[in-house]
Motif scaffolding. Structure first.
Motif, PDB file in Angstrom:
ATOM      1  N   ILE A   1      -5.717  12.732  -0.160  1.00 26.24           N
ATOM      2  CA  ILE A   1      -6.372  13.815   0.576  1.00 26.24           C
ATOM      3  C   ILE A   1      -6.794  13.330   1.963  1.00 26.24           C
ATOM      4  CG2 ILE A   1      -8.429  15.274   0.653  1.00 26.24           C
ATOM      5  CD1 ILE A   1      -8.157  15.477  -2.452  1.00 26.24           C
ATOM      6  N   GLU A   2      -7.385  12.151   2.040  1.00 27.31           N
ATOM      7  CA  GLU A   2      -7.787  11.598   3.343  1.00 27.31           C
ATOM      8  C   GLU A   2      -6.593  11.448   4.277  1.00 27.31           C
ATOM      9  OE1 GLU A   2      -9.785   7.967   2.344  1.00 27.31           O
ATOM     10  OE2 GLU A   2     -11.721   8.991   2.102  1.00 27.31           O
ATOM     11  N   ALA A   3      -5.464  10.977   3.740  1.00 27.06           N
ATOM     12  CA  ALA A   3      -4.255  10.815   4.562  1.00 27.06           C
ATOM     13  C   ALA A   3      -3.754  12.164   5.056  1.00 27.06           C
ATOM     14  CB  ALA A   3      -3.168  10.096   3.766  1.00 27.06           C
ATOM     15  N   GLN A   4      -3.810  13.182   4.197  1.00 29.60           N
ATOM     16  CA  GLN A   4      -3.356  14.511   4.601  1.00 29.60           C
ATOM     17  C   GLN A   4      -4.260  15.083   5.687  1.00 29.60           C
ATOM     18  OE1 GLN A   4      -0.296  15.604   3.412  1.00 29.60           O
ATOM     19  NE2 GLN A   4      -0.453  13.530   2.633  1.00 29.60           N
ATOM     20  N   ILE A   5      -5.551  14.811   5.588  1.00 27.15           N
ATOM     21  CA  ILE A   5      -6.481  15.287   6.611  1.00 27.15           C
ATOM     22  C   ILE A   5      -6.189  14.616   7.952  1.00 27.15           C
ATOM     23  CG2 ILE A   5      -8.916  15.221   7.344  1.00 27.15           C
ATOM     24  CD1 ILE A   5      -9.601  15.647   4.330  1.00 27.15           C
ATOM     25  N   ARG A   6      -5.863  13.341   7.916  1.00 27.06           N
ATOM     26  CA  ARG A   6      -5.555  12.625   9.163  1.00 27.06           C
ATOM     27  C   ARG A   6      -4.347  13.223   9.873  1.00 27.06           C
ATOM     28  NH1 ARG A   6      -6.887   8.015   6.090  1.00 27.06           N
ATOM     29  NH2 ARG A   6      -4.709   7.625   5.664  1.00 27.06           N
TER      30      ARG A   6
ATOM     31  N   MET B   1       0.845  -1.184   0.000  1.00 30.93           N
ATOM     32  CA  MET B   1       0.000   0.000   0.000  1.00 30.93           C
ATOM     33  C   MET B   1       0.886   1.241   0.000  1.00 30.93           C
ATOM     34  SD  MET B   1      -2.995   0.951   2.658  1.00 30.93           S
ATOM     35  CE  MET B   1      -4.007   2.329   2.349  1.00 30.93           C
ATOM     36  N   PRO B   2       0.546   2.229  -0.828  1.00 26.80           N
ATOM     37  CA  PRO B   2       1.340   3.453  -0.888  1.00 26.80           C
ATOM     38  C   PRO B   2       1.308   4.217   0.431  1.00 26.80           C
ATOM     39  CG  PRO B   2      -0.229   3.329  -2.698  1.00 26.80           C
ATOM     40  CD  PRO B   2      -0.548   2.216  -1.776  1.00 26.80           C
ATOM     41  N   ASP B   3       2.369   4.956   0.682  1.00 31.99           N
ATOM     42  CA  ASP B   3       2.480   5.763   1.896  1.00 31.99           C
ATOM     43  C   ASP B   3       1.933   7.161   1.608  1.00 31.99           C
ATOM     44  OD1 ASP B   3       3.132   6.916   4.288  1.00 31.99           O
ATOM     45  OD2 ASP B   3       5.299   6.777   3.997  1.00 31.99           O
ATOM     46  N   TYR B   4       0.610   7.268   1.552  1.00 34.41           N
ATOM     47  CA  TYR B   4      -0.034   8.532   1.203  1.00 34.41           C
ATOM     48  C   TYR B   4       0.317   9.657   2.158  1.00 34.41           C
ATOM     49  CZ  TYR B   4      -2.938   5.811  -2.012  1.00 34.41           C
ATOM     50  OH  TYR B   4      -3.377   4.998  -3.024  1.00 34.41           O
ATOM     51  N   GLU B   5       0.540   9.340   3.420  1.00 31.29           N
ATOM     52  CA  GLU B   5       0.840  10.386   4.399  1.00 31.29           C
ATOM     53  C   GLU B   5       2.154  11.091   4.098  1.00 31.29           C
ATOM     54  OE1 GLU B   5       0.498   8.912   8.368  1.00 31.29           O
ATOM     55  OE2 GLU B   5      -1.649   8.571   8.169  1.00 31.29           O
ATOM     56  N   ASN B   6       3.093  10.407   3.478  1.00 34.43           N
ATOM     57  CA  ASN B   6       4.407  10.991   3.201  1.00 34.43           C
ATOM     58  C   ASN B   6       4.619  11.339   1.738  1.00 34.43           C
ATOM     59  OD1 ASN B   6       5.564  10.998   5.888  1.00 34.43           O
ATOM     60  ND2 ASN B   6       5.392   8.782   5.746  1.00 34.43           N
ATOM     61  N   MET B   7       3.613  11.133   0.918  1.00 33.17           N
ATOM     62  CA  MET B   7       3.684  11.507  -0.498  1.00 33.17           C
ATOM     63  C   MET B   7       3.373  12.984  -0.648  1.00 33.17           C
ATOM     64  SD  MET B   7       1.530   8.916  -2.881  1.00 33.17           S
ATOM     65  CE  MET B   7       2.118   7.306  -3.294  1.00 33.17           C
ATOM     66  N   SER B   8       3.987  13.595  -1.627  1.00 34.88           N
ATOM     67  CA  SER B   8       3.567  14.946  -2.018  1.00 34.88           C
ATOM     68  C   SER B   8       2.331  14.791  -2.906  1.00 34.88           C
ATOM     69  CB  SER B   8       4.679  15.657  -2.787  1.00 34.88           C
ATOM     70  OG  SER B   8       4.854  15.060  -4.057  1.00 34.88           O
ATOM     71  N   TRP B   9       1.611  15.895  -3.119  1.00 36.94           N
ATOM     72  CA  TRP B   9       0.449  15.807  -4.002  1.00 36.94           C
ATOM     73  C   TRP B   9       0.892  15.436  -5.410  1.00 36.94           C
ATOM     74  CZ3 TRP B   9      -0.070  18.529  -8.430  1.00 36.94           C
ATOM     75  CH2 TRP B   9       0.722  19.671  -8.588  1.00 36.94           C
ATOM     76  N   LEU B  10       2.078  15.896  -5.811  1.00 31.57           N
ATOM     77  CA  LEU B  10       2.577  15.587  -7.144  1.00 31.57           C
ATOM     78  C   LEU B  10       2.896  14.096  -7.268  1.00 31.57           C
ATOM     79  CD1 LEU B  10       3.400  16.562  -9.928  1.00 31.57           C
ATOM     80  CD2 LEU B  10       5.643  17.144  -8.977  1.00 31.57           C
ATOM     81  N   GLU B  11       3.509  13.527  -6.246  1.00 34.03           N
ATOM     82  CA  GLU B  11       3.782  12.083  -6.258  1.00 34.03           C
ATOM     83  C   GLU B  11       2.481  11.286  -6.305  1.00 34.03           C
ATOM     84  OE1 GLU B  11       7.961  11.943  -3.733  1.00 34.03           O
ATOM     85  OE2 GLU B  11       6.059  12.057  -2.651  1.00 34.03           O
ATOM     86  N   ALA B  12       1.460  11.749  -5.594  1.00 35.47           N
ATOM     87  CA  ALA B  12       0.165  11.069  -5.613  1.00 35.47           C
ATOM     88  C   ALA B  12      -0.447  11.132  -7.007  1.00 35.47           C
ATOM     89  CB  ALA B  12      -0.777  11.684  -4.583  1.00 35.47           C
ATOM     90  N   LEU B  13      -0.369  12.283  -7.643  1.00 37.81           N
ATOM     91  CA  LEU B  13      -0.905  12.430  -9.000  1.00 37.81           C
ATOM     92  C   LEU B  13      -0.150  11.544  -9.987  1.00 37.81           C
ATOM     93  CD1 LEU B  13      -2.840  13.814 -10.952  1.00 37.81           C
ATOM     94  CD2 LEU B  13      -1.190  15.698 -11.111  1.00 37.81           C
TER      95      LEU B  13
ATOM     96  N   GLY C   1     -10.443  29.681  -0.514  1.00 41.09           N
ATOM     97  CA  GLY C   1     -10.373  29.962  -1.938  1.00 41.09           C
ATOM     98  C   GLY C   1      -9.129  29.432  -2.629  1.00 41.09           C
ATOM     99  N   GLY C   2      -8.153  28.919  -1.913  1.00 43.25           N
ATOM    100  CA  GLY C   2      -6.898  28.494  -2.521  1.00 43.25           C
ATOM    101  C   GLY C   2      -6.944  27.097  -3.101  1.00 43.25           C
ATOM    102  N   SER C   3      -5.875  26.737  -3.779  1.00 45.10           N
ATOM    103  CA  SER C   3      -5.787  25.401  -4.359  1.00 45.10           C
ATOM    104  C   SER C   3      -5.418  24.380  -3.302  1.00 45.10           C
ATOM    105  CB  SER C   3      -4.728  25.389  -5.461  1.00 45.10           C
ATOM    106  OG  SER C   3      -3.440  25.477  -4.890  1.00 45.10           O
ATOM    107  N   TRP C   4      -5.551  23.140  -3.610  1.00 43.45           N
ATOM    108  CA  TRP C   4      -5.261  22.081  -2.648  1.00 43.45           C
ATOM    109  C   TRP C   4      -3.788  22.048  -2.286  1.00 43.45           C
ATOM    110  CZ3 TRP C   4      -3.983  16.696  -4.411  1.00 43.45           C
ATOM    111  CH2 TRP C   4      -3.604  16.647  -5.750  1.00 43.45           C
ATOM    112  N   GLY C   5      -2.890  22.504  -3.153  1.00 38.92           N
ATOM    113  CA  GLY C   5      -1.473  22.572  -2.811  1.00 38.92           C
ATOM    114  C   GLY C   5      -1.220  23.568  -1.694  1.00 38.92           C
ATOM    115  N   ARG C   6      -1.917  24.714  -1.752  1.00 41.82           N
ATOM    116  CA  ARG C   6      -1.763  25.702  -0.688  1.00 41.82           C
ATOM    117  C   ARG C   6      -2.381  25.192   0.605  1.00 41.82           C
ATOM    118  NH1 ARG C   6      -3.042  29.354  -4.874  1.00 41.82           N
ATOM    119  NH2 ARG C   6      -5.148  29.624  -4.050  1.00 41.82           N
ATOM    120  N   ALA C   7      -3.457  24.396   0.510  1.00 45.58           N
ATOM    121  CA  ALA C   7      -4.066  23.837   1.711  1.00 45.58           C
ATOM    122  C   ALA C   7      -3.075  22.899   2.395  1.00 45.58           C
ATOM    123  CB  ALA C   7      -5.347  23.084   1.370  1.00 45.58           C
ATOM    124  N   ALA C   8      -2.396  22.087   1.614  1.00 43.12           N
ATOM    125  CA  ALA C   8      -1.406  21.174   2.200  1.00 43.12           C
ATOM    126  C   ALA C   8      -0.264  21.970   2.817  1.00 43.12           C
ATOM    127  CB  ALA C   8      -0.881  20.214   1.127  1.00 43.12           C
ATOM    128  N   ALA C   9       0.126  23.072   2.164  1.00 41.19           N
ATOM    129  CA  ALA C   9       1.211  23.892   2.699  1.00 41.19           C
ATOM    130  C   ALA C   9       0.826  24.464   4.059  1.00 41.19           C
ATOM    131  CB  ALA C   9       1.558  25.011   1.729  1.00 41.19           C
TER     132      ALA C   9
END
Length: 117
Positions: free
Chosen positions: A71-76, A1-13, A100-108
């Protein structure tokens, strides 16, 4: 299973594209956008990232839920406190700016810079 918690959004994409087995052109065709748009997403060309409204389309186009799992992993792991909305001039000002920002800014804003750091 991928390590979503430690992936960047770009790696996930990129992972979502990889397991889809589709080319950028095929994904673009399914999303009704130009292939150059999808290629820019996949390279994060100049900070170019898909908006929140594109996430469902990307998931459907690639026929997987990798981005949703990310996204779920990042929320956790992220605890964002959004200040209460305050009306200014009859509009909901602070919340509209916060959301109003993009999901990348939300992760930041979660402290990982949107790149898994």
């Amino acid at each position: 299973m991928p390590d979503y918690e430690n992936m960047s959004w770009l790696e996930a994409l990129q992972y979502a594209k990889e397991i889809s087995g589709l080319t950028a052109e095929e994904i673009a065709s399914r999303m009704f956008v130009k292939p150059s748009v999808v290629r820019r997403y996949l390279k994060n060309d100049g900070g170019y990232a898909p908006g929140l409204d594109k996430i469902p389309l990307l998931c459907l186009a690639m026929n997987n839920g990798v981005l949703l799992n990310w996204i779920e992993a990042q929320i956790r792991i992220c605890s964002i406190s959004i200040p209460p909305c305050q009306r200014q001039g009859g509009s909901v000002d602070s919340c509209s700016r916060s959301l109003g920002g993009s999901w990348g800014r939300a992760a930041a804003s979660c402290g990982n810079g949107g790149n898994g750091d």
